[in-house]
Write a protein that holds these residues in place. Structure first.
Motif, PDB file in Angstrom:
ATOM      1  N   LEU A   1      43.090  50.281  46.289  1.00 12.56           N
ATOM      2  CA  LEU A   1      44.049  50.721  45.274  1.00 12.56           C
ATOM      3  C   LEU A   1      44.394  49.589  44.305  1.00 12.56           C
ATOM      4  O   LEU A   1      44.478  49.795  43.095  1.00 12.56           O
ATOM      5  CB  LEU A   1      45.315  51.256  45.941  1.00 12.56           C
ATOM      6  CG  LEU A   1      45.188  52.616  46.632  1.00 12.56           C
ATOM      7  CD1 LEU A   1      46.477  52.948  47.382  1.00 12.56           C
ATOM      8  CD2 LEU A   1      44.871  53.717  45.624  1.00 12.56           C
ATOM      9  N   VAL A   2      44.594  48.380  44.842  1.00  5.66           N
ATOM     10  CA  VAL A   2      44.929  47.241  43.991  1.00  5.66           C
ATOM     11  C   VAL A   2      43.790  46.943  43.031  1.00  5.66           C
ATOM     12  O   VAL A   2      44.003  46.749  41.819  1.00  5.66           O
ATOM     13  CB  VAL A   2      45.255  46.003  44.849  1.00  5.66           C
ATOM     14  CG1 VAL A   2      45.325  44.755  43.989  1.00  5.66           C
ATOM     15  CG2 VAL A   2      46.580  46.196  45.575  1.00  5.66           C
ATOM     16  N   VAL A   3      42.566  46.911  43.531  1.00  3.67           N
ATOM     17  CA  VAL A   3      41.410  46.627  42.676  1.00  3.67           C
ATOM     18  C   VAL A   3      41.270  47.715  41.609  1.00  3.67           C
ATOM     19  O   VAL A   3      40.971  47.426  40.443  1.00  3.67           O
ATOM     20  CB  VAL A   3      40.131  46.521  43.518  1.00  3.67           C
ATOM     21  CG1 VAL A   3      38.901  46.436  42.622  1.00  3.67           C
ATOM     22  CG2 VAL A   3      40.198  45.301  44.419  1.00  3.67           C
ATOM     23  N   PHE A   4      41.504  48.953  41.984  1.00  2.85           N
ATOM     24  CA  PHE A   4      41.374  50.056  41.028  1.00  2.85           C
ATOM     25  C   PHE A   4      42.362  49.912  39.874  1.00  2.85           C
ATOM     26  O   PHE A   4      41.986  50.025  38.696  1.00  2.85           O
ATOM     27  CB  PHE A   4      41.590  51.387  41.754  1.00  2.85           C
ATOM     28  CG  PHE A   4      41.582  52.584  40.842  1.00  2.85           C
ATOM     29  CD1 PHE A   4      40.393  53.121  40.368  1.00  2.85           C
ATOM     30  CD2 PHE A   4      42.777  53.170  40.446  1.00  2.85           C
ATOM     31  CE1 PHE A   4      40.397  54.213  39.521  1.00  2.85           C
ATOM     32  CE2 PHE A   4      42.787  54.269  39.598  1.00  2.85           C
ATOM     33  CZ  PHE A   4      41.602  54.789  39.135  1.00  2.85           C
ATOM     34  N   PHE A   5      43.623  49.646  40.193  1.00  5.52           N
ATOM     35  CA  PHE A   5      44.648  49.578  39.146  1.00  5.52           C
ATOM     36  C   PHE A   5      44.575  48.273  38.347  1.00  5.52           C
ATOM     37  O   PHE A   5      44.781  48.276  37.129  1.00  5.52           O
ATOM     38  CB  PHE A   5      46.035  49.756  39.755  1.00  5.52           C
ATOM     39  CG  PHE A   5      46.333  51.171  40.158  1.00  5.52           C
ATOM     40  CD1 PHE A   5      46.555  52.144  39.204  1.00  5.52           C
ATOM     41  CD2 PHE A   5      46.379  51.546  41.495  1.00  5.52           C
ATOM     42  CE1 PHE A   5      46.821  53.459  39.567  1.00  5.52           C
ATOM     43  CE2 PHE A   5      46.639  52.851  41.870  1.00  5.52           C
ATOM     44  CZ  PHE A   5      46.863  53.818  40.903  1.00  5.52           C
ATOM     45  N   VAL A   6      44.291  47.160  39.016  1.00  7.75           N
ATOM     46  CA  VAL A   6      44.161  45.897  38.287  1.00  7.75           C
ATOM     47  C   VAL A   6      42.954  45.935  37.366  1.00  7.75           C
ATOM     48  O   VAL A   6      42.990  45.423  36.240  1.00  7.75           O
ATOM     49  CB  VAL A   6      44.072  44.712  39.281  1.00  7.75           C
ATOM     50  CG1 VAL A   6      43.765  43.416  38.538  1.00  7.75           C
ATOM     51  CG2 VAL A   6      45.367  44.568  40.053  1.00  7.75           C
ATOM     52  N   ASP A   7      41.885  46.550  37.817  1.00  4.70           N
ATOM     53  CA  ASP A   7      40.676  46.652  37.005  1.00  4.70           C
ATOM     54  C   ASP A   7      40.932  47.449  35.733  1.00  4.70           C
ATOM     55  O   ASP A   7      40.322  47.193  34.687  1.00  4.70           O
ATOM     56  CB  ASP A   7      39.567  47.305  37.828  1.00  4.70           C
ATOM     57  CG  ASP A   7      38.215  47.195  37.151  1.00  4.70           C
ATOM     58  OD1 ASP A   7      37.836  46.089  36.755  1.00  4.70           O
ATOM     59  OD2 ASP A   7      37.527  48.222  36.998  1.00  4.70           O
ATOM     60  N   LYS A   8      41.840  48.427  35.797  1.00  2.00           N
ATOM     61  CA  LYS A   8      42.182  49.210  34.606  1.00  2.00           C
ATOM     62  C   LYS A   8      42.931  48.366  33.578  1.00  2.00           C
ATOM     63  O   LYS A   8      42.838  48.614  32.371  1.00  2.00           O
ATOM     64  CB  LYS A   8      43.049  50.408  35.007  1.00  2.00           C
ATOM     65  CG  LYS A   8      42.337  51.444  35.863  1.00  2.00           C
ATOM     66  CD  LYS A   8      41.282  52.188  35.068  1.00  2.00           C
ATOM     67  CE  LYS A   8      40.657  53.291  35.910  1.00  2.00           C
ATOM     68  NZ  LYS A   8      39.598  54.022  35.152  1.00  2.00           N
ATOM     69  N   LYS A   9      43.690  47.374  34.037  1.00  2.37           N
ATOM     70  CA  LYS A   9      44.483  46.545  33.135  1.00  2.37           C
ATOM     71  C   LYS A   9      43.677  45.417  32.510  1.00  2.37           C
ATOM     72  O   LYS A   9      44.001  44.942  31.422  1.00  2.37           O
ATOM     73  CB  LYS A   9      45.681  45.957  33.891  1.00  2.37           C
ATOM     74  CG  LYS A   9      46.646  46.996  34.446  1.00  2.37           C
ATOM     75  CD  LYS A   9      47.335  47.777  33.335  1.00  2.37           C
ATOM     76  CE  LYS A   9      48.349  48.775  33.900  1.00  2.37           C
ATOM     77  NZ  LYS A   9      49.015  49.540  32.802  1.00  2.37           N
ATOM     78  N   LEU A  10      42.643  44.976  33.192  1.00  4.66           N
ATOM     79  CA  LEU A  10      41.852  43.861  32.688  1.00  4.66           C
ATOM     80  C   LEU A  10      40.868  44.326  31.629  1.00  4.66           C
ATOM     81  O   LEU A  10      40.356  45.447  31.694  1.00  4.66           O
ATOM     82  CB  LEU A  10      41.088  43.192  33.838  1.00  4.66           C
ATOM     83  CG  LEU A  10      41.929  42.529  34.925  1.00  4.66           C
ATOM     84  CD1 LEU A  10      41.018  42.011  36.032  1.00  4.66           C
ATOM     85  CD2 LEU A  10      42.761  41.399  34.358  1.00  4.66           C
ATOM     86  N   PRO A  11      40.568  43.483  30.648  1.00  2.94           N
ATOM     87  CA  PRO A  11      39.545  43.853  29.665  1.00  2.94           C
ATOM     88  C   PRO A  11      38.179  43.925  30.317  1.00  2.94           C
ATOM     89  O   PRO A  11      37.865  43.136  31.220  1.00  2.94           O
ATOM     90  CB  PRO A  11      39.623  42.718  28.631  1.00  2.94           C
ATOM     91  CG  PRO A  11      40.207  41.559  29.377  1.00  2.94           C
ATOM     92  CD  PRO A  11      41.159  42.157  30.371  1.00  2.94           C
ATOM     93  N   GLU A  12      37.365  44.864  29.869  1.00  3.54           N
ATOM     94  CA  GLU A  12      36.049  45.043  30.456  1.00  3.54           C
ATOM     95  C   GLU A  12      35.148  43.856  30.121  1.00  3.54           C
ATOM     96  O   GLU A  12      35.260  43.255  29.052  1.00  3.54           O
ATOM     97  CB  GLU A  12      35.426  46.339  29.935  1.00  3.54           C
ATOM     98  CG  GLU A  12      34.142  46.727  30.660  1.00  3.54           C
ATOM     99  CD  GLU A  12      34.307  46.752  32.166  1.00  3.54           C
ATOM    100  OE1 GLU A  12      33.752  45.843  32.824  1.00  3.54           O
ATOM    101  OE2 GLU A  12      35.017  47.625  32.674  1.00  3.54           O
ATOM    102  N   LEU A  13      34.275  43.525  31.058  1.00  2.00           N
ATOM    103  CA  LEU A  13      33.344  42.433  30.825  1.00  2.00           C
ATOM    104  C   LEU A  13      32.357  42.812  29.738  1.00  2.00           C
ATOM    105  O   LEU A  13      31.920  43.962  29.652  1.00  2.00           O
ATOM    106  CB  LEU A  13      32.577  42.110  32.116  1.00  2.00           C
ATOM    107  CG  LEU A  13      33.366  41.481  33.256  1.00  2.00           C
ATOM    108  CD1 LEU A  13      32.437  41.220  34.431  1.00  2.00           C
ATOM    109  CD2 LEU A  13      34.015  40.190  32.823  1.00  2.00           C
TER     110      LEU A  13
END
Length: 306
Positions: free
Chosen positions: A235-247
């Motif tokens: 869950l943490v990886v899913f939500f944090v990944d949404k906030k970070l800019p895509e590579l």
């Protein structure tokens, strides 16, 4: 034969140097994130050592995993640690593969910025949980009668701040949730998104499942520590990944097309020569002209078109 080997080594060296230059530039722009992530790793280590001072051994809690999985024993407890170490090293090597292999999809610096962001978020939650309630450790060195179950009172602040490998391997009290599962799940999810080998992805997920069972069988954690890690980390990886800019996608070739003298790409000039403006919204019909251009600029032919 030696000529071909020499050419291959030369290309590999040029590729390595070019990639090193690129990564150094990225590191110069993102060193604060890398440094912040490493400092948080150190803080997490201090927190795990600190909870060991207040750990009190006691009876092992009732656990469904302990009933279902046979105990590996003290002499086979290394199996779980070996599986984790292999996974850790293989993933680290994969993050540096752009320096060697021609097919590149990631930037090493940027992928580690992302990984450290995931780890920091998960470890902050982990520190909060294992300081909220201290459970008696089920590991062999955390049980009643073991000299390592309780840490003696420190003689100086340096003893607290100094983290040694033995302290990491023989810690007690930092149970909910498993740190090994945090690293493993973050690594596997990262490769699942940015890796290219489907078979490797399947093997990676299978390895994490096996490692989960080995952690319980070696009595390093209770089953609840592993179960909480599975849904919390994902869950943490899913939500944090949404906030970070895509590579940035290294496979995108539009930014790598050579420019002409007027600043346009060759692909754009090619579209213009074929009668297209390059603007997708411009759908006007184009007139096709057949003939040759005379010296005075006139066209010596008829005009064919709509």
């Amino acid at each position: 034969m030696s000529l071909y080997i020499g050419r291959g080594a030369s290309k590999l060296w040029k590729r390595f140097c070019a990639e090193t230059t690129t990564e150094i530039n990225l590191l110069a722009e993102n060193w604060k994130y890398i440094l912040g992530g490493l400092i948080c790793q150190y803080i997490h280590g201090l927190a795990a050592r600190g909870v060991h001072y207040i750990h009190r051994p006691g009876p092992i809690l009732q656990d469904v995993g302990f009933f279902l999985l046979p105990e590996l024993g003290k002499d086979k407890a290394y199996i779980s640690e070996t599986v984790f170490t292999c996974m850790f090293l293989l993933f680290v090597l994969w993050t540096f593969h752009p320096f060697v292999f021609k097919s590149k999809k990631i930037y090493t610096v940027l992928i580690w910025c992302r990984i450290l962001a995931f780890l920091v978020a998960c470890q902050i939650l982990r520190i909060i949980t294992f300081y909220s309630t201290q459970l008696p450790g089920p590991n062999y060195h955390c049980r009643e009668g073991s000299k390592l179950a309780r840490l003696p009172r420190p003689d100086s602040i340096l003893e607290v701040l100094l983290i040694v490998p033995s302290g990491v391997l023989y810690g007690c009290g930092d149970l909910i949730f498993s740190s090994h599962m945090i690293f493993s799940l973050v690594f596997v999810r990262t490769y699942h998104k940015y890796g290219t080998r489907r078979f490797v992805k399947q093997c990676a997920w299978l390895t994490v499942v096996i490692q989960s069972l080995l952690i319980i069988a070696s009595r390093k954690h209770y089953t609840v520590d592993v179960v909480v890690a599975w849904y919390t980390v994902n869950l943490v990886v899913f939500f944090v990944d949404k906030k970070l800019p895509e590579l940035p996608d290294r496979g995108a070739s539009t930014m790598l097309l050579p420019l002409s003298k007027d600043g346009r790409t060759k692909e754009e000039n090619h579209r213009l020569l074929n009668g297209n403006s390059g603007d997708p919204s411009d759908k006007r019909p184009r007139t096709q002209i057949n003939g040759k251009i005379m010296e005075d600029g006139s066209i010596d032919a008829g005009v064919n078109g709509v």
